[in-house]
Enzyme design. Sequence first.
Site, PDB file in Angstrom:
ATOM      1  N   CYS A   2       0.839  -1.200   0.000  1.00 13.26           N
ATOM      2  CA  CYS A   2       0.000   0.000   0.000  1.00 13.26           C
ATOM      3  C   CYS A   2       0.873   1.250   0.000  1.00 13.26           C
ATOM      4  O   CYS A   2       2.008   1.233   0.449  1.00 13.26           O
ATOM      5  CB  CYS A   2      -0.882   0.013   1.231  1.00 13.26           C
ATOM      6  SG  CYS A   2      -1.843  -1.484   1.428  1.00 13.26           S
ATOM      7  N   ARG A  27       2.147   1.113  -5.916  1.00 15.02           N
ATOM      8  CA  ARG A  27       2.284   0.199  -4.778  1.00 15.02           C
ATOM      9  C   ARG A  27       0.989  -0.556  -4.483  1.00 15.02           C
ATOM     10  O   ARG A  27       0.995  -1.538  -3.742  1.00 15.02           O
ATOM     11  CB  ARG A  27       2.697   0.984  -3.529  1.00 15.02           C
ATOM     12  CG  ARG A  27       4.042   1.635  -3.637  1.00 15.02           C
ATOM     13  CD  ARG A  27       4.347   2.381  -2.362  1.00 15.02           C
ATOM     14  NE  ARG A  27       4.532   1.470  -1.252  1.00 15.02           N
ATOM     15  CZ  ARG A  27       5.689   0.955  -0.898  1.00 15.02           C
ATOM     16  NH1 ARG A  27       6.774   1.249  -1.561  1.00 15.02           N
ATOM     17  NH2 ARG A  27       5.773   0.136   0.135  1.00 15.02           N
ATOM     18  N   TRP A  76      -3.708  -2.013  -1.489  1.00 12.46           N
ATOM     19  CA  TRP A  76      -3.631  -3.311  -2.164  1.00 12.46           C
ATOM     20  C   TRP A  76      -4.255  -4.278  -1.171  1.00 12.46           C
ATOM     21  O   TRP A  76      -3.677  -4.574  -0.127  1.00 12.46           O
ATOM     22  CB  TRP A  76      -2.185  -3.669  -2.447  1.00 12.46           C
ATOM     23  CG  TRP A  76      -2.013  -4.932  -3.234  1.00 12.46           C
ATOM     24  CD1 TRP A  76      -2.070  -5.069  -4.589  1.00 12.46           C
ATOM     25  CD2 TRP A  76      -1.756  -6.251  -2.716  1.00 12.46           C
ATOM     26  NE1 TRP A  76      -1.868  -6.383  -4.940  1.00 12.46           N
ATOM     27  CE2 TRP A  76      -1.678  -7.129  -3.822  1.00 12.46           C
ATOM     28  CE3 TRP A  76      -1.602  -6.772  -1.436  1.00 12.46           C
ATOM     29  CZ2 TRP A  76      -1.438  -8.491  -3.678  1.00 12.46           C
ATOM     30  CZ3 TRP A  76      -1.364  -8.141  -1.287  1.00 12.46           C
ATOM     31  CH2 TRP A  76      -1.280  -8.981  -2.400  1.00 12.46           C
ATOM     32  N   ASN A 102       0.006  -0.162   6.126  1.00 18.01           N
ATOM     33  CA  ASN A 102       0.550  -1.064   5.119  1.00 18.01           C
ATOM     34  C   ASN A 102       1.122  -2.258   5.867  1.00 18.01           C
ATOM     35  O   ASN A 102       1.969  -2.085   6.736  1.00 18.01           O
ATOM     36  CB  ASN A 102       1.657  -0.326   4.338  1.00 18.01           C
ATOM     37  CG  ASN A 102       2.405  -1.236   3.386  1.00 18.01           C
ATOM     38  OD1 ASN A 102       1.907  -2.275   2.985  1.00 18.01           O
ATOM     39  ND2 ASN A 102       3.618  -0.832   3.029  1.00 18.01           N
ATOM     40  N   GLY A 103       0.639  -3.456   5.554  1.00 15.84           N
ATOM     41  CA  GLY A 103       1.127  -4.642   6.262  1.00 15.84           C
ATOM     42  C   GLY A 103      -0.049  -5.526   6.650  1.00 15.84           C
ATOM     43  O   GLY A 103      -1.157  -5.366   6.127  1.00 15.84           O
ATOM     44  N   GLU A 485      11.571 -15.363 -17.457  1.00 15.61           N
ATOM     45  CA  GLU A 485      11.287 -13.950 -17.257  1.00 15.61           C
ATOM     46  C   GLU A 485      10.379 -13.412 -18.375  1.00 15.61           C
ATOM     47  O   GLU A 485       9.470 -12.622 -18.122  1.00 15.61           O
ATOM     48  CB  GLU A 485      12.615 -13.170 -17.187  1.00 15.61           C
ATOM     49  CG  GLU A 485      12.508 -11.661 -17.104  1.00 15.61           C
ATOM     50  CD  GLU A 485      11.806 -11.124 -15.865  1.00 15.61           C
ATOM     51  OE1 GLU A 485      11.498 -11.903 -14.940  1.00 15.61           O
ATOM     52  OE2 GLU A 485      11.526  -9.915 -15.826  1.00 15.61           O
ATOM     53  N   LYS A 489       6.708 -11.763 -17.724  1.00 17.20           N
ATOM     54  CA  LYS A 489       6.309 -10.430 -18.208  1.00 17.20           C
ATOM     55  C   LYS A 489       4.970 -10.507 -18.933  1.00 17.20           C
ATOM     56  O   LYS A 489       4.099  -9.664 -18.747  1.00 17.20           O
ATOM     57  CB  LYS A 489       7.359  -9.839 -19.169  1.00 17.20           C
ATOM     58  CG  LYS A 489       8.676  -9.410 -18.581  1.00 17.20           C
ATOM     59  CD  LYS A 489       8.600  -8.187 -17.700  1.00 17.20           C
ATOM     60  CE  LYS A 489       8.272  -8.532 -16.276  1.00 17.20           C
ATOM     61  NZ  LYS A 489       9.334  -8.784 -15.352  1.00 17.20           N
ATOM     62  N   GLU A 492       2.070 -11.123 -16.468  1.00 18.50           N
ATOM     63  CA  GLU A 492       1.792 -10.008 -15.561  1.00 18.50           C
ATOM     64  C   GLU A 492       0.949  -8.921 -16.202  1.00 18.50           C
ATOM     65  O   GLU A 492       0.050  -8.391 -15.568  1.00 18.50           O
ATOM     66  CB  GLU A 492       3.109  -9.366 -15.103  1.00 18.50           C
ATOM     67  CG  GLU A 492       3.835 -10.135 -14.045  1.00 18.50           C
ATOM     68  CD  GLU A 492       5.029  -9.354 -13.519  1.00 18.50           C
ATOM     69  OE1 GLU A 492       5.956  -9.088 -14.305  1.00 18.50           O
ATOM     70  OE2 GLU A 492       5.024  -9.007 -12.332  1.00 18.50           O
ATOM     71  N   HIS A 508       9.648 -33.574 -22.724  1.00 16.23           N
ATOM     72  CA  HIS A 508       9.228 -34.333 -21.534  1.00 16.23           C
ATOM     73  C   HIS A 508       7.821 -33.950 -21.084  1.00 16.23           C
ATOM     74  O   HIS A 508       7.446 -34.239 -19.948  1.00 16.23           O
ATOM     75  CB  HIS A 508      10.228 -34.124 -20.399  1.00 16.23           C
ATOM     76  CG  HIS A 508      11.596 -34.634 -20.729  1.00 16.23           C
ATOM     77  ND1 HIS A 508      11.889 -35.978 -20.828  1.00 16.23           N
ATOM     78  CD2 HIS A 508      12.741 -33.984 -21.040  1.00 16.23           C
ATOM     79  CE1 HIS A 508      13.163 -36.143 -21.159  1.00 16.23           C
ATOM     80  NE2 HIS A 508      13.705 -34.947 -21.294  1.00 16.23           N
ATOM     81  N   LYS A 607       3.736  -3.190  -6.802  1.00 16.82           N
ATOM     82  CA  LYS A 607       5.159  -3.111  -7.118  1.00 16.82           C
ATOM     83  C   LYS A 607       6.029  -3.749  -6.048  1.00 16.82           C
ATOM     84  O   LYS A 607       6.972  -4.466  -6.330  1.00 16.82           O
ATOM     85  CB  LYS A 607       5.542  -1.645  -7.328  1.00 16.82           C
ATOM     86  CG  LYS A 607       6.996  -1.430  -7.715  1.00 16.82           C
ATOM     87  CD  LYS A 607       7.254  -1.941  -9.104  1.00 16.82           C
ATOM     88  CE  LYS A 607       8.708  -1.806  -9.504  1.00 16.82           C
ATOM     89  NZ  LYS A 607       8.999  -2.667 -10.662  1.00 16.82           N
TER      90      LYS A 607
END
Length: 612
Positions: A2, A27, A76, A102-103, A485, A489, A492, A508, A607
Amino acid sequence: MCGIVGYIGPKQCIPVILEGLRRLEYRGYDSAGIAVIDGGQLRVQKRAGKVADLAQLVERDGGSASSTVGMGHTRWATHGEPNDANAHPHTDCSGTIAVIHNGIIENYRSIKTKLIRDGHRFKSETDTEVLAHLIEQTYRRAGDLFTAVRIALRDVEGTYGLVVLSSREPDNMIAARMGSPLIVGVGEGEHLVAADAAAIVEYTRHVAYLEDGEIAEISAGGFRTTTIEDVTVDKEVHELTFDLAQIERGGYDHFMLKEIHEQPETIRNAIRGRLLVESGDVKLGGLSGVSEKIIHARRVILLGCGTSWHAGLVGEYMLEQIARIPTEVEYASEFRYRNPIVTSQDVVFAISQSGETADTLAALRLAKSKGATALGIVNVVGSTIARETEAGVYIHAGPEIGVASTKAFTSQLTVLALVTLFLARAKGMSQKDGAVLAKEMQSLPDKAARVLDHADELRSIAEQYKDARNFLYLGRGANFPVALEGALKLKEISYIHAEGYPAAEMKHGPIALIDEHMPVVFVVPKDAIYEKVASNIQEVRARKGRIIAVANEDDEEIAKMVDHVIRVPHTFGFFGPILNIIPLQLLSYWMAVSRGTNVDQPRNLAKSVTVE
Ligand code: M6R
């Protein structure tokens, strides 16, 4: 996660807070709210949605324009869905105390049960609201807000960066930290508090970092800090190392696109002043005191999450192949809970853009508690991981605002390459060999710029594949993490399902997925295993898969085997990921743009992941 910002001083606080929230929106962005002291009364406005929706609400409802004390929050969601009631700030029963947080308050259920028994009425499903009522309760015996918050926090388990405002004490606000970052901005006759310096750099470059277990009373004229146990703490004031221009979009449509295009410069910044090309040496002041420990370590453990973990995977190839140092890469979130065997003979590098990721921090602390040497590869200067490591190397990528990490990844890889050369030379690599590597490393910023010359091709490829439902990314060696990666991307920001695999693993299992609807991205540089990957390409072709290849400029055969080729300059194998990821970042970016998703603030993400 947050965003938090507070202001106290002579200015009208609402524009300062709203602008701060806009800068922190990366955030968390599911709801937002503010609380101000207006004519001696506490006034709270909040709603589900973005900061822009909050700004509209504030404008529509009017009032409070002259207020000079206030705080704001962008959320968030952890406990309770993103709706108006669950948005912060949260208030006590009397409506005189407001909290932003925040937390996660882990023992909120038991606190809430007790508070309800004592007659408190709750208005939200959040864990945070218990703080407002708990402080209301302790205020009765404490008599002042600072003491009330301090005492209340003794009953709280979990993590918090929080700010408390009360109409009972309109000339100050209280901030406290346990596990979630908070900084106090020190201005001329004004003070600010924020979860991230981006919110306040417009007003002051002087900041004090709160540490875990500290609480500050902040007024326009100054601030004082103690521990939760009431021990006075003298805080040092630091100067911020970035300016406003670095956190603006600078003409680009999105921060992510700006950050992708910044990479020639950010790679250069990671190298600047550290590489001695002629002598083949690397100067890393941060590691000079611990190089012997690293060289003689039983093993190096690279810890990280998400993109930073992928950087660690590439780092493992570099450190083992070039410096011949045994290396392991661990998801920080797994490492911290599996009672790992770590001793004082191990060296741990925590890799983190933000320097605040809860899992990485906890894993680092665990390794430290077991006697390991704790080092960091971090972007944000002064962040918790940077402060809690014995030594380390900053990546100097500058503020990264887009939620999908791009420039931080290539800077992490560049720093890992520098660390590798530094250690290889210390272990006896010849000056001649060192100079060859150093010379190639120095060419990487220009080569990255050459990759960006192909940016428009990626746009047209993305347009053709925007309706695909799945993607497969394949690479080998140090390019396997590039495949991971690239897939991350795409997931996301475009919400297309994507998997990364080592190319040889395809047979496989994943090969069962291949048909004419499955686009497959191959990272296939001209290296020792080129022919092997080329065989995998043929296997996909035989099953009608559609192929996009990231290949070298001088590869003349590849175009005959695949549907699309993106050219990247040739470099040494272990530097390859620094260049090869750039087209994949651009592919994801343009896929997201063509699908109309929110590139910089993708759904459900934030983020900086400061909760577990
Ligand atoms: O700040 P950190 O590097 O510690 O963050 C780690 C991950 O949360 C981060 O890389 C995340 O996976 C990004 N959204 C990737 O784009």
